[in-house]
Design a protein around this motif. Structure first.
Motif: not given
Length: 108
Positions: A39-54
């Motif tokens: 989940l941490g790796a996916l949050s870093i990879a998807s930071f550009w999607v509004s709110g998903l990375g957060f």
């Protein structure tokens, strides 16, 4: 007369052949540290999607914190390090996502 062939009734204790599609996790081992890292790796990879990375970052921190509170993980050094890595990756994902999200909020 035909000879009777013995059938495996499952009473021998070999339970792994009854359900081969489902992998068994040894008792005392938790999947939470690995889930936290993922989940941490996916949050870093998807930071550009509004709110998903957060959201993924918060989930990684929660899973990592739950994993470190379990006694089976606390006794296993590699698992506790994976849980810590998941927490750090989750915090990094939250930070990067918040940094990318604040300029977008000005236009909403």
């Amino acid at each position: 007369m035909t000879a009777a062939t013995p059938r495996n009734s499952g009473a021998t204790g070999n339970e792994s052949s009854s359900n081969p599609a489902r992998p068994r996790v040894p008792r005392g081992r938790s999947r939470l540290p690995s889930v936290s890292v993922l989940l941490g790796a996916l949050s870093i990879a998807s930071f550009w999607v509004s709110g998903l990375g957060f959201i993924l970052g918060v989930s990684a921190v929660v899973c990592g914190a739950l994993a470190t509170s379990r006694s089976g993980v606390a006794d296993d050094e590699p698992a506790s390090l994976r849980a810590l890595l998941g927490v750090v990756a989750g915090v990094a994902g939250i930070t990067v996502s918040a940094t990318a999200l604040f300029p977008v909020l000005a236009y909403l």
